[in-house]
Design a protein around this motif. Sequence first.
Motif, PDB file in Angstrom:
ATOM      1  N   LEU A  48     -36.589  52.146  21.192  1.00 28.61           N
ATOM      2  CA  LEU A  48     -37.104  52.658  22.451  1.00 28.61           C
ATOM      3  C   LEU A  48     -37.452  51.511  23.400  1.00 28.61           C
ATOM      4  CD1 LEU A  48     -38.039  54.861  24.345  1.00 28.61           C
ATOM      5  CD2 LEU A  48     -40.211  54.942  23.066  1.00 28.61           C
ATOM      6  N   ALA A  49     -38.095  50.484  22.880  1.00 28.06           N
ATOM      7  CA  ALA A  49     -38.436  49.330  23.714  1.00 28.06           C
ATOM      8  C   ALA A  49     -37.173  48.673  24.270  1.00 28.06           C
ATOM      9  CB  ALA A  49     -39.269  48.323  22.924  1.00 28.06           C
ATOM     10  N   ALA A  50     -36.128  48.583  23.462  1.00 27.27           N
ATOM     11  CA  ALA A  50     -34.869  47.994  23.940  1.00 27.27           C
ATOM     12  C   ALA A  50     -34.304  48.812  25.096  1.00 27.27           C
ATOM     13  CB  ALA A  50     -33.856  47.909  22.796  1.00 27.27           C
ATOM     14  N   PHE A  51     -34.358  50.133  24.999  1.00 32.00           N
ATOM     15  CA  PHE A  51     -33.894  50.972  26.106  1.00 32.00           C
ATOM     16  C   PHE A  51     -34.749  50.762  27.348  1.00 32.00           C
ATOM     17  CE2 PHE A  51     -31.527  53.518  22.990  1.00 32.00           C
ATOM     18  CZ  PHE A  51     -30.364  53.750  23.708  1.00 32.00           C
ATOM     19  N   ALA A  95     -24.801  51.593  20.015  1.00 27.71           N
ATOM     20  CA  ALA A  95     -25.468  51.124  18.792  1.00 27.71           C
ATOM     21  C   ALA A  95     -25.223  49.627  18.612  1.00 27.71           C
ATOM     22  CB  ALA A  95     -24.970  51.910  17.586  1.00 27.71           C
ATOM     23  N   GLY A  96     -24.020  49.171  18.947  1.00 26.05           N
ATOM     24  CA  GLY A  96     -23.713  47.743  18.849  1.00 26.05           C
ATOM     25  C   GLY A  96     -24.566  46.914  19.788  1.00 26.05           C
ATOM     26  N   ASP A  97     -24.750  47.396  21.020  1.00 26.71           N
ATOM     27  CA  ASP A  97     -25.619  46.692  21.976  1.00 26.71           C
ATOM     28  C   ASP A  97     -27.030  46.561  21.410  1.00 26.71           C
ATOM     29  OD1 ASP A  97     -23.569  46.603  23.927  1.00 26.71           O
ATOM     30  OD2 ASP A  97     -24.238  48.499  24.841  1.00 26.71           O
ATOM     31  N   LEU A  98     -27.530  47.666  20.854  1.00 23.68           N
ATOM     32  CA  LEU A  98     -28.883  47.651  20.295  1.00 23.68           C
ATOM     33  C   LEU A  98     -28.981  46.715  19.101  1.00 23.68           C
ATOM     34  CD1 LEU A  98     -29.599  51.449  20.586  1.00 23.68           C
ATOM     35  CD2 LEU A  98     -30.903  49.643  21.722  1.00 23.68           C
ATOM     36  N   VAL A 128     -30.210  43.269  14.291  1.00 21.07           N
ATOM     37  CA  VAL A 128     -30.080  44.082  13.085  1.00 21.07           C
ATOM     38  C   VAL A 128     -28.666  44.643  13.026  1.00 21.07           C
ATOM     39  CG1 VAL A 128     -32.535  44.676  13.034  1.00 21.07           C
ATOM     40  CG2 VAL A 128     -30.928  46.170  14.242  1.00 21.07           C
ATOM     41  N   SER A 129     -28.323  45.326  11.934  1.00 20.64           N
ATOM     42  CA  SER A 129     -26.993  45.921  11.825  1.00 20.64           C
ATOM     43  C   SER A 129     -26.923  47.201  12.650  1.00 20.64           C
ATOM     44  CB  SER A 129     -26.671  46.241  10.361  1.00 20.64           C
ATOM     45  OG  SER A 129     -27.466  47.311   9.916  1.00 20.64           O
ATOM     46  N   ALA A 130     -25.713  47.542  13.097  1.00 19.87           N
ATOM     47  CA  ALA A 130     -25.513  48.765  13.878  1.00 19.87           C
ATOM     48  C   ALA A 130     -25.931  49.982  13.073  1.00 19.87           C
ATOM     49  CB  ALA A 130     -24.061  48.880  14.331  1.00 19.87           C
ATOM     50  N   ALA A 181     -32.570  55.352  14.113  1.00 22.61           N
ATOM     51  CA  ALA A 181     -33.555  55.187  15.186  1.00 22.61           C
ATOM     52  C   ALA A 181     -33.065  55.851  16.472  1.00 22.61           C
ATOM     53  CB  ALA A 181     -33.833  53.704  15.420  1.00 22.61           C
ATOM     54  N   ILE A 182     -31.772  55.714  16.768  1.00 21.10           N
ATOM     55  CA  ILE A 182     -31.208  56.372  17.952  1.00 21.10           C
ATOM     56  C   ILE A 182     -31.387  57.878  17.830  1.00 21.10           C
ATOM     57  CG2 ILE A 182     -29.036  56.934  19.119  1.00 21.10           C
ATOM     58  CD1 ILE A 182     -28.135  54.048  18.519  1.00 21.10           C
ATOM     59  N   LYS A 183     -31.097  58.410  16.647  1.00 25.47           N
ATOM     60  CA  LYS A 183     -31.230  59.850  16.420  1.00 25.47           C
ATOM     61  C   LYS A 183     -32.670  60.292  16.640  1.00 25.47           C
ATOM     62  CE  LYS A 183     -30.298  63.481  13.074  1.00 25.47           C
ATOM     63  NZ  LYS A 183     -29.784  63.817  11.754  1.00 25.47           N
ATOM     64  N   MET A 184     -33.620  59.540  16.110  1.00 24.67           N
ATOM     65  CA  MET A 184     -35.024  59.898  16.236  1.00 24.67           C
ATOM     66  C   MET A 184     -35.481  59.881  17.698  1.00 24.67           C
ATOM     67  SD  MET A 184     -38.400  58.192  14.539  1.00 24.67           S
ATOM     68  CE  MET A 184     -38.042  58.876  12.937  1.00 24.67           C
ATOM     69  N   VAL A 185     -35.120  58.818  18.426  1.00 23.54           N
ATOM     70  CA  VAL A 185     -35.538  58.698  19.824  1.00 23.54           C
ATOM     71  C   VAL A 185     -34.857  59.782  20.672  1.00 23.54           C
ATOM     72  CG1 VAL A 185     -35.619  57.151  21.827  1.00 23.54           C
ATOM     73  CG2 VAL A 185     -36.072  56.245  19.547  1.00 23.54           C
ATOM     74  N   ALA A 186     -33.609  60.124  20.321  1.00 22.54           N
ATOM     75  CA  ALA A 186     -32.914  61.209  21.018  1.00 22.54           C
ATOM     76  C   ALA A 186     -33.591  62.551  20.737  1.00 22.54           C
ATOM     77  CB  ALA A 186     -31.445  61.247  20.613  1.00 22.54           C
TER      78      ALA A 186
END
Length: 156
Positions: A31-34, A44-47, A53-55, A61-66
């Motif tokens: 979330l902070a990265a966004f 995911a690669g950008d993050l 960290v690995s993609a 984490a993407i799923k949770m924040v979404a």
Amino acid sequence: MTSETARRDAAESLALALVGAGMQRMASRTLAAFLFADKESLTAGDLADELGVSAGSVSGAIKMVAQMGLIERSFVAGSRREHFRMRDNAWTTLYSRQHSILDDVLSAVERGVDAVGSGPAYDRLTYMRDFYTFLLNEVPALVERFEQQRRAGRRP
């Protein structure tokens, strides 16, 4: 301290505060990265690159924040990768989702109020019910005032 170093430190500081508030660590960092990204959308690669960290480790984490309603999928012409962006009005969206959770909690508390007689449990449960009922009644007006101030270009 360079501006990039200051940005990364600020993002990590926010992520730490979110962890302290109960959010999972990788979701907090994601979330902070966004929030600190200068791009409109991230993959995911950008993050993974940003967080070191690995993609695969950011996919959950993407799923949770979404699921929280803060980010959403985004179409990027010519890209074959899945992109995500911060949702417009993410924080009012988050509140709306929390509102439904509080409705469920209030229903359970109301059942508890009905199940106990007078005494300490009743007092605690009615206090909780009354407090959250008050908040749920007040917050929509606060959100509207906030949006009015934003439209007027004023900071709250």
